[in-house]
Design a protein around this motif. Structure first.
Motif, PDB file in Angstrom:
ATOM      1  N   ALA A  17      45.095  70.115 -45.609  1.00  9.39           N
ATOM      2  CA  ALA A  17      45.295  70.931 -44.411  1.00  9.39           C
ATOM      3  C   ALA A  17      46.749  70.857 -43.929  1.00  9.39           C
ATOM      4  CB  ALA A  17      44.359  70.472 -43.294  1.00  9.39           C
ATOM      5  N   CYS A  41      40.696  74.675 -46.332  1.00 10.62           N
ATOM      6  CA  CYS A  41      41.152  73.818 -45.243  1.00 10.62           C
ATOM      7  C   CYS A  41      41.930  74.682 -44.257  1.00 10.62           C
ATOM      8  CB  CYS A  41      42.013  72.677 -45.761  1.00 10.62           C
ATOM      9  SG  CYS A  41      43.476  73.230 -46.670  1.00 10.62           S
ATOM     10  N   ASN A  42      42.109  74.170 -43.044  1.00  8.72           N
ATOM     11  CA  ASN A  42      42.828  74.955 -42.062  1.00  8.72           C
ATOM     12  C   ASN A  42      44.336  74.900 -42.321  1.00  8.72           C
ATOM     13  OD1 ASN A  42      42.459  72.205 -41.182  1.00  8.72           O
ATOM     14  ND2 ASN A  42      42.922  72.754 -39.076  1.00  8.72           N
ATOM     15  N   GLU A  44      47.633  75.898 -40.182  1.00  2.35           N
ATOM     16  CA  GLU A  44      48.178  76.326 -38.901  1.00  2.35           C
ATOM     17  C   GLU A  44      49.529  77.003 -39.057  1.00  2.35           C
ATOM     18  OE1 GLU A  44      46.146  72.990 -36.008  1.00  2.35           O
ATOM     19  OE2 GLU A  44      48.273  72.808 -36.465  1.00  2.35           O
ATOM     20  N   SER A  51      47.032  81.539 -37.779  1.00  2.80           N
ATOM     21  CA  SER A  51      46.466  80.394 -38.479  1.00  2.80           C
ATOM     22  C   SER A  51      45.207  80.807 -39.230  1.00  2.80           C
ATOM     23  CB  SER A  51      46.132  79.278 -37.483  1.00  2.80           C
ATOM     24  OG  SER A  51      47.315  78.784 -36.898  1.00  2.80           O
ATOM     25  N   HIS A  53      41.510  79.456 -40.794  1.00  5.02           N
ATOM     26  CA  HIS A  53      40.523  78.408 -40.617  1.00  5.02           C
ATOM     27  C   HIS A  53      39.889  78.068 -41.962  1.00  5.02           C
ATOM     28  CE1 HIS A  53      39.962  79.511 -36.098  1.00  5.02           C
ATOM     29  NE2 HIS A  53      41.230  79.449 -36.470  1.00  5.02           N
ATOM     30  N   ALA A  54      39.404  76.846 -42.075  1.00  2.00           N
ATOM     31  CA  ALA A  54      38.878  76.340 -43.341  1.00  2.00           C
ATOM     32  C   ALA A  54      37.770  77.228 -43.899  1.00  2.00           C
ATOM     33  CB  ALA A  54      38.364  74.915 -43.152  1.00  2.00           C
ATOM     34  N   SER A  77      35.440  67.859 -39.836  1.00  2.00           N
ATOM     35  CA  SER A  77      36.766  67.650 -39.270  1.00  2.00           C
ATOM     36  C   SER A  77      37.163  66.194 -39.466  1.00  2.00           C
ATOM     37  CB  SER A  77      36.798  67.979 -37.773  1.00  2.00           C
ATOM     38  OG  SER A  77      36.235  66.926 -37.025  1.00  2.00           O
ATOM     39  N   CYS A  89      35.114  82.641 -37.252  1.00  3.72           N
ATOM     40  CA  CYS A  89      34.602  82.248 -38.568  1.00  3.72           C
ATOM     41  C   CYS A  89      33.139  82.638 -38.725  1.00  3.72           C
ATOM     42  CB  CYS A  89      34.785  80.752 -38.782  1.00  3.72           C
ATOM     43  SG  CYS A  89      36.507  80.283 -39.015  1.00  3.72           S
TER      44      CYS A  89
END
Length: 131
Positions: A17, A41-42, A44, A51, A53-54, A77, A89
């Motif tokens: 991430a 994975c996220n 940013e 950004s 998101h996973a 997380s 999501c």
């Protein structure tokens, strides 16, 4: 793949991430009906609206590789706080997954919590609602 193995895949990808702003690492592992697993994975960005998101990264990878049928997704997380997919999501998952998609949420040492997508996002916006 067992639930614990799927959850472990979501935990492992967190190390990739890119989270310089929140320091909140999230990993997702999406399992297709034929047993393939795609992780995300996220990522940013200083402009937070850009950004990724996973869950979005995992589903994009699966769709990019020709998959459209999914059984479940595990989300974890770095805090092991039972994180669920955010609203954005959930809507992305609803575009590609049925209401019975199982969402496995990491509670750390405890048993993971499981929901269905339909529980987390009832009455979703769909192609039919846009007509």
């Amino acid at each position: 793949m067992s639930v614990s193995e799927l959850l472990e895949r979501a935990r492992e990808i967190q190390s990739s991430a890119h989270v310089p702003y929140s320091e909140y690492r999230v990993g997702a592992a999406l399992e297709t009906t034929d047993g393939a697993v795609f992780v995300g994975c996220n990522l940013e960005n200083a402009n937070f609206s850009n950004s990724l998101h996973a869950e979005e990264v995992a589903i994009a990878e699966a769709v990019k590789n020709g998959h459209r049928d999914f059984d479940r997704i595990a989300v974890s997380s770095s805090r092991r706080d039972g994180v669920t997919p955010c609203g954005m999501c959930r809507q992305t998952l609803a575009e590609f997954c049925a209401d019975d998609l199982v969402i496995v949420c990491d509670e750390g040492d405890e048993q993971p919590t499981e929901y269905t997508l339909g529980e987390l996002l009832p009455n979703t916006i769909s192609e039919a609602t846009l007509e």
